[in-house]
Design a protein around this motif. Structure first.
Motif, PDB file in Angstrom:
ATOM      1  N   PRO A  19      -1.480   2.166   2.916  1.00 19.76           N
ATOM      2  CA  PRO A  19      -1.707   1.217   1.821  1.00 19.76           C
ATOM      3  C   PRO A  19      -2.940   1.540   0.992  1.00 19.76           C
ATOM      4  O   PRO A  19      -2.941   1.368  -0.232  1.00 19.76           O
ATOM      5  N   THR A  22      -2.031   4.481  -1.158  1.00 24.61           N
ATOM      6  CA  THR A  22      -1.119   4.041  -2.215  1.00 24.61           C
ATOM      7  C   THR A  22      -1.887   3.356  -3.333  1.00 24.61           C
ATOM      8  O   THR A  22      -1.616   3.573  -4.518  1.00 24.61           O
ATOM      9  N   LEU A  23      -2.849   2.526  -2.962  1.00 26.18           N
ATOM     10  CA  LEU A  23      -3.690   1.877  -3.971  1.00 26.18           C
ATOM     11  C   LEU A  23      -4.454   2.920  -4.783  1.00 26.18           C
ATOM     12  O   LEU A  23      -4.540   2.817  -6.015  1.00 26.18           O
ATOM     13  N   SER A  26      -2.209   4.455  -7.253  1.00 29.35           N
ATOM     14  CA  SER A  26      -1.932   3.566  -8.384  1.00 29.35           C
ATOM     15  C   SER A  26      -3.085   3.586  -9.376  1.00 29.35           C
ATOM     16  O   SER A  26      -2.865   3.558 -10.596  1.00 29.35           O
ATOM     17  N   LEU A 190       7.089  -4.290  -6.029  1.00 33.97           N
ATOM     18  CA  LEU A 190       7.068  -3.843  -4.637  1.00 33.97           C
ATOM     19  C   LEU A 190       7.829  -2.525  -4.508  1.00 33.97           C
ATOM     20  O   LEU A 190       7.435  -1.634  -3.746  1.00 33.97           O
ATOM     21  N   TRP A 193       5.569   0.141  -5.731  1.00 31.50           N
ATOM     22  CA  TRP A 193       4.528   0.415  -4.725  1.00 31.50           C
ATOM     23  C   TRP A 193       5.093   1.244  -3.566  1.00 31.50           C
ATOM     24  O   TRP A 193       4.433   2.164  -3.075  1.00 31.50           O
ATOM     25  N   VAL A 265       1.442  -8.413  -6.901  1.00 31.00           N
ATOM     26  CA  VAL A 265       1.395  -7.025  -6.421  1.00 31.00           C
ATOM     27  C   VAL A 265       0.065  -6.372  -6.780  1.00 31.00           C
ATOM     28  O   VAL A 265      -0.692  -5.966  -5.907  1.00 31.00           O
ATOM     29  N   HIS A 269      -2.664  -6.392  -3.759  1.00 33.87           N
ATOM     30  CA  HIS A 269      -2.863  -5.146  -3.023  1.00 33.87           C
ATOM     31  C   HIS A 269      -4.237  -4.552  -3.270  1.00 33.87           C
ATOM     32  O   HIS A 269      -4.791  -3.882  -2.389  1.00 33.87           O
ATOM     33  N   TRP A 270      -4.804  -4.811  -4.450  1.00 33.97           N
ATOM     34  CA  TRP A 270      -6.195  -4.401  -4.681  1.00 33.97           C
ATOM     35  C   TRP A 270      -7.115  -5.176  -3.752  1.00 33.97           C
ATOM     36  O   TRP A 270      -8.009  -4.599  -3.124  1.00 33.97           O
ATOM     37  N   LEU A 272      -6.425  -6.613  -0.871  1.00 41.34           N
ATOM     38  CA  LEU A 272      -6.204  -6.314   0.542  1.00 41.34           C
ATOM     39  C   LEU A 272      -6.676  -4.919   0.928  1.00 41.34           C
ATOM     40  O   LEU A 272      -7.159  -4.712   2.061  1.00 41.34           O
ATOM     41  N   HIS A 273      -6.549  -3.943   0.030  1.00 42.44           N
ATOM     42  CA  HIS A 273      -6.704  -2.556   0.455  1.00 42.44           C
ATOM     43  C   HIS A 273      -7.790  -1.778  -0.280  1.00 42.44           C
ATOM     44  O   HIS A 273      -7.950  -0.582  -0.043  1.00 42.44           O
ATOM     45  N   ARG A 274      -8.560  -2.446  -1.136  1.00 43.54           N
ATOM     46  CA  ARG A 274      -9.642  -1.728  -1.814  1.00 43.54           C
ATOM     47  C   ARG A 274     -10.699  -1.320  -0.808  1.00 43.54           C
ATOM     48  O   ARG A 274     -10.877  -1.965   0.240  1.00 43.54           O
TER      49      ARG A 274
END
Length: 277
Positions: A19, A22-23, A26, A190, A193, A265, A269-270, A272-274
């Motif tokens: 994840p 993936t971030l 993006s 999603l 992603w 999204v 996701h930024w 959660l996973h930054r």
């Protein structure tokens, strides 16, 4: 830290990005999209036209197959939805694999880098506006030239089906369309992603296919797809007008799509996973 490392090992063994990776992908892709918006708007516009046409391709396949078995579907009401859902994702797969520009996908894609202050919201808005217009040109152009003029929906059951679809899409309450728009682009983004997490064609195509199939089966509202369905319905004689289509469907669907993609999204996701410093 140990939890993250363990998860990274598990994901790498499956040959997909974590994840966090993936971030990062993006953010890198979003910066390239903004650079194209500023430096190469003509290139971006052509890529957006292509994406609109690709989504319309998914739309006509979904309509043709989903409504092509009326006798069977009448006694199996979920079958029409399932067949439509199975066919529609070809549009997003083409967009992702061939590098086209889709407004709804960019609703999510541009947000993490914006949250990282790589560019301002003016650049995001410029990209969304130009891509939205290009998607409209591509979807309507394909619909008129390669669906309506060649008569793909001139006969029943497709003629009656598209008219019914157009009437149904413009008969829902405004707030319902907005909520369905949130659901549609949550699922679509999603898919984007999941495709970002993949490395090869199969992984990316499957990542797009599963969530998009789900949103079609559930009957959510996707503004770019409706740039195919609503013009075609009007061309085939549905009792709806341009103003009605814009106000009662495209506007609330577009707002809902922005919320579903950008917040559910991109922002989520930024957050959660930054990488926290």
């Amino acid at each position: 830290m140990g939890f993250t490392s363990t998860k990274q090992i598990e994901f790498r063994s499956m040959q997909i990005k974590t994840p966090v990776e993936t971030l990062e992908a993006s953010i890198k892709g979003a910066c390239m999209k903004i650079e194209n918006t500023i430096k190469h708007p003509g290139h971006l516009f052509v890529a957006a036209i292509a994406a609109g046409a690709f989504i319309a391709i998914g739309g006509i396949l979904s309509l043709t197959v989903g409504f092509g078995f009326p006798g069977i579907s009448s006694s199996n009401p979920a079958l029409c939805k399932l067949l439509s859902g199975v066919m529609f994702p070809i549009g997003l797969i083409l967009v992702v694999i061939l590098g086209a520009e889709l407004f709804t996908g960019n609703n999510a894609m541009l947000i993490p880098a914006y949250m990282e202050r790589r560019y301002g919201f003016g650049a995001v808005f410029a990209n969304w506006g130009l891509v939205y217009l290009g998607n409209f040109v591509g979807a309507v152009g394909f619909t008129y030239l390669l669906v309506y003029l060649v008569g793909l929906t001139s006969a029943d059951p497709w003629h009656s089906a598209i008219i019914g679809i157009g009437v149904a899409k413009t008969s829902m309450p405004w707030g319902v369309v907005l909520l369905k728009g949130i659901g549609a682009n949550w699922f679509v983004c999603l898919g984007v992603w999941l495709a970002l997490a993949g490395h090869n064609l199969l992984e990316k195509a499957l990542g797009c296919w599963l969530p998009v199939m789900a949103f079609v089966v559930l009957g959510y509202e996707h503004c770019i797809a409706n740039m195919f369905y609503l013009p075609l319905a009007m061309l085939e004689g549905a009792p709806i007008g341009i103003g009605e289509s814009l106000w009662r469907n495209l506007l609330p669907a577009t707002i809902g799509n922005i919320i579903g993609g950008a917040i559910f999204v991109g922002c989520l996701h930024w957050y959660l996973h930054r990488v926290r410093k």
